[in-house]
Scaffold this motif. Structure first.
Motif, PDB file in Angstrom:
ATOM      1  N   UNK A 213     -26.599  -4.914  30.070  1.00 13.00           N
ATOM      2  CA  UNK A 213     -26.798  -5.194  31.586  1.00 13.00           C
ATOM      3  C   UNK A 213     -27.721  -4.575  32.097  1.00 13.00           C
ATOM      4  N   UNK A 214     -27.883  -3.427  31.965  1.00 13.93           N
ATOM      5  CA  UNK A 214     -29.116  -2.992  32.954  1.00 13.93           C
ATOM      6  C   UNK A 214     -30.234  -2.762  32.067  1.00 13.93           C
ATOM      7  N   UNK A 215     -30.118  -2.742  30.583  1.00 13.90           N
ATOM      8  CA  UNK A 215     -31.249  -3.441  29.996  1.00 13.90           C
ATOM      9  C   UNK A 215     -31.382  -4.660  29.736  1.00 13.90           C
ATOM     10  N   UNK A 216     -31.310  -5.727  29.843  1.00 10.96           N
ATOM     11  CA  UNK A 216     -31.713  -7.155  31.006  1.00 10.96           C
ATOM     12  C   UNK A 216     -30.938  -7.916  28.965  1.00 10.96           C
ATOM     13  N   UNK A 217     -30.258  -7.569  28.255  1.00 14.04           N
ATOM     14  CA  UNK A 217     -30.105  -8.197  27.068  1.00 14.04           C
ATOM     15  C   UNK A 217     -28.596  -9.234  27.724  1.00 14.04           C
ATOM     16  N   UNK A 218     -28.709 -10.543  26.749  1.00  8.39           N
ATOM     17  CA  UNK A 218     -27.797 -10.579  26.675  1.00  8.39           C
ATOM     18  C   UNK A 218     -27.012 -10.424  25.977  1.00  8.39           C
ATOM     19  N   UNK A 219     -25.635 -10.620  25.832  1.00  7.66           N
ATOM     20  CA  UNK A 219     -24.499 -10.219  24.339  1.00  7.66           C
ATOM     21  C   UNK A 219     -25.468 -10.726  22.766  1.00  7.66           C
ATOM     22  N   UNK A 220     -25.967 -11.726  22.922  1.00  5.02           N
ATOM     23  CA  UNK A 220     -26.168 -12.061  22.035  1.00  5.02           C
ATOM     24  C   UNK A 220     -27.266 -11.833  21.068  1.00  5.02           C
ATOM     25  N   UNK A 221     -28.294 -11.061  22.472  1.00  2.89           N
ATOM     26  CA  UNK A 221     -29.681 -10.457  22.473  1.00  2.89           C
ATOM     27  C   UNK A 221     -29.136  -9.050  21.753  1.00  2.89           C
ATOM     28  N   UNK A 222     -28.252  -8.008  21.825  1.00  2.00           N
ATOM     29  CA  UNK A 222     -27.635  -6.931  22.041  1.00  2.00           C
ATOM     30  C   UNK A 222     -27.189  -6.921  20.121  1.00  2.00           C
ATOM     31  N   UNK A 223     -26.045  -8.355  20.470  1.00  7.13           N
ATOM     32  CA  UNK A 223     -25.209  -8.052  18.929  1.00  7.13           C
ATOM     33  C   UNK A 223     -27.067  -8.664  18.091  1.00  7.13           C
ATOM     34  N   UNK A 224     -27.394  -9.236  17.603  1.00 10.25           N
ATOM     35  CA  UNK A 224     -28.311  -9.054  17.026  1.00 10.25           C
ATOM     36  C   UNK A 224     -29.511  -8.432  16.573  1.00 10.25           C
ATOM     37  N   UNK A 225     -29.673  -7.213  17.715  1.00 13.84           N
ATOM     38  CA  UNK A 225     -30.027  -6.156  17.241  1.00 13.84           C
ATOM     39  C   UNK A 225     -29.806  -5.198  16.402  1.00 13.84           C
ATOM     40  N   UNK A 226     -28.421  -5.332  16.633  1.00 13.28           N
ATOM     41  CA  UNK A 226     -27.255  -4.444  16.111  1.00 13.28           C
ATOM     42  C   UNK A 226     -26.753  -4.931  14.887  1.00 13.28           C
ATOM     43  N   UNK A 227     -26.977  -6.519  14.316  1.00  9.48           N
ATOM     44  CA  UNK A 227     -26.081  -7.016  13.499  1.00  9.48           C
ATOM     45  C   UNK A 227     -25.233  -6.675  13.248  1.00  9.48           C
ATOM     46  N   UNK A 228     -24.180  -7.023  14.302  1.00  8.09           N
ATOM     47  CA  UNK A 228     -23.238  -7.092  14.598  1.00  8.09           C
ATOM     48  C   UNK A 228     -22.398  -9.123  15.329  1.00  8.09           C
ATOM     49  N   UNK A 229     -21.713  -9.860  14.924  1.00 13.84           N
ATOM     50  CA  UNK A 229     -21.156 -10.900  15.700  1.00 13.84           C
ATOM     51  C   UNK A 229     -21.559 -10.727  17.197  1.00 13.84           C
ATOM     52  N   UNK A 230     -21.818 -11.624  18.309  1.00 11.60           N
ATOM     53  CA  UNK A 230     -21.710 -12.360  19.539  1.00 11.60           C
ATOM     54  C   UNK A 230     -20.153 -11.432  19.916  1.00 11.60           C
ATOM     55  N   UNK A 231     -18.895 -11.838  18.937  1.00 10.45           N
ATOM     56  CA  UNK A 231     -17.812 -11.572  19.017  1.00 10.45           C
ATOM     57  C   UNK A 231     -16.932 -10.235  19.333  1.00 10.45           C
ATOM     58  N   UNK A 232     -17.816  -9.951  17.787  1.00 10.30           N
ATOM     59  CA  UNK A 232     -17.674  -8.261  17.778  1.00 10.30           C
ATOM     60  C   UNK A 232     -18.262  -7.161  19.098  1.00 10.30           C
ATOM     61  N   UNK A 233     -19.423  -7.993  19.687  1.00 13.38           N
ATOM     62  CA  UNK A 233     -20.201  -6.635  20.367  1.00 13.38           C
ATOM     63  C   UNK A 233     -18.998  -7.011  22.124  1.00 13.38           C
ATOM     64  N   UNK A 234     -18.340  -7.967  21.815  1.00 13.04           N
ATOM     65  CA  UNK A 234     -17.597  -8.363  23.416  1.00 13.04           C
ATOM     66  C   UNK A 234     -15.497  -7.389  22.811  1.00 13.04           C
ATOM     67  N   UNK A 235     -15.655  -7.356  21.896  1.00 14.27           N
ATOM     68  CA  UNK A 235     -14.830  -6.859  21.589  1.00 14.27           C
ATOM     69  C   UNK A 235     -14.704  -4.810  21.792  1.00 14.27           C
ATOM     70  N   UNK A 236     -15.801  -4.912  21.568  1.00 15.85           N
ATOM     71  CA  UNK A 236     -16.431  -3.975  21.358  1.00 15.85           C
ATOM     72  C   UNK A 236     -16.703  -3.660  22.986  1.00 15.85           C
ATOM     73  N   UNK A 237     -16.783  -4.133  24.241  1.00 16.67           N
ATOM     74  CA  UNK A 237     -17.399  -3.824  25.743  1.00 16.67           C
ATOM     75  C   UNK A 237     -15.775  -3.848  26.198  1.00 16.67           C
ATOM     76  N   UNK A 238     -14.989  -5.096  25.909  1.00 21.13           N
ATOM     77  CA  UNK A 238     -13.725  -5.741  26.555  1.00 21.13           C
ATOM     78  C   UNK A 238     -12.771  -4.050  25.787  1.00 21.13           C
TER      79      UNK A 238
END
Length: 96
Positions: free
Chosen positions: A32-57
Motif C-alpha cells: 500500500x505504501x508503494x501505491x500498488x494494487x494487489x493485482x499489480x504486485x501479484x503480476x510483478x511477482x508472477x503469482x495470482x491475486x488470490x495467492x497474494x491475498x493469502x500471503x497478506x492474510x
C-alpha cells in the motif's frame, strides 16, 4: 473411540502462524505504501491475486525466495517484513 483431531488446512494458522500473520501484514502495508494494487504486485511477482491475498492474510506462508522477490519489487529489504527483528553486526549474511 474418539475421532482423531483435525488439522487446520491453512498453513499460516498452524504452529508459526503468528509469524505468517505478521509477515503478511507487513507485506500489505508495504504494498500500500508503494501505491500498488494487489493485482499489480501479484503480476510483478508472477503469482495470482488470490495467492497474494493469502500471503497478506497469513493463511499461506511466504517462502524465503518469495520474500526476496517481493522486497526487490517493493524496494525494501527482507528484514522489513520482520519489524521485531533487530539487525546486529554480523547477524545478516553479507555479500562475498
Amino acid at each position: 473411540m474418539s475421532e482423531p483431531a483435525r488439522r487446520d488446512p491453512r498453513p499460516g494458522r498452524r504452529s508459526g502462524g503468528v509469524v505468517a500473520l505478521q509477515v503478511g501484514s507487513r507485506l500489505r502495508i508495504q504494498r500500500q505504501q508503494a501505491g500498488l494494487g494487489r493485482q499489480e504486485l501479484a503480476d510483478a511477482l508472477g503469482v495470482t491475486e488470490r495467492q497474494l491475498r493469502d500471503y497478506e492474510d497469513g493463511t499461506v506462508r511466504v517462502s524465503a525466495a518469495m520474500l526476496v522477490r517481493t522486497a526487490k519489487v517493493l524496494g525494501s529489504t527482507v528484514l522489513d517484513f520482520f519489524p521485531n527483528v533487530r539487525s546486529r553486526p554480523g547477524s545478516v549474511a553479507r555479500p562475498r
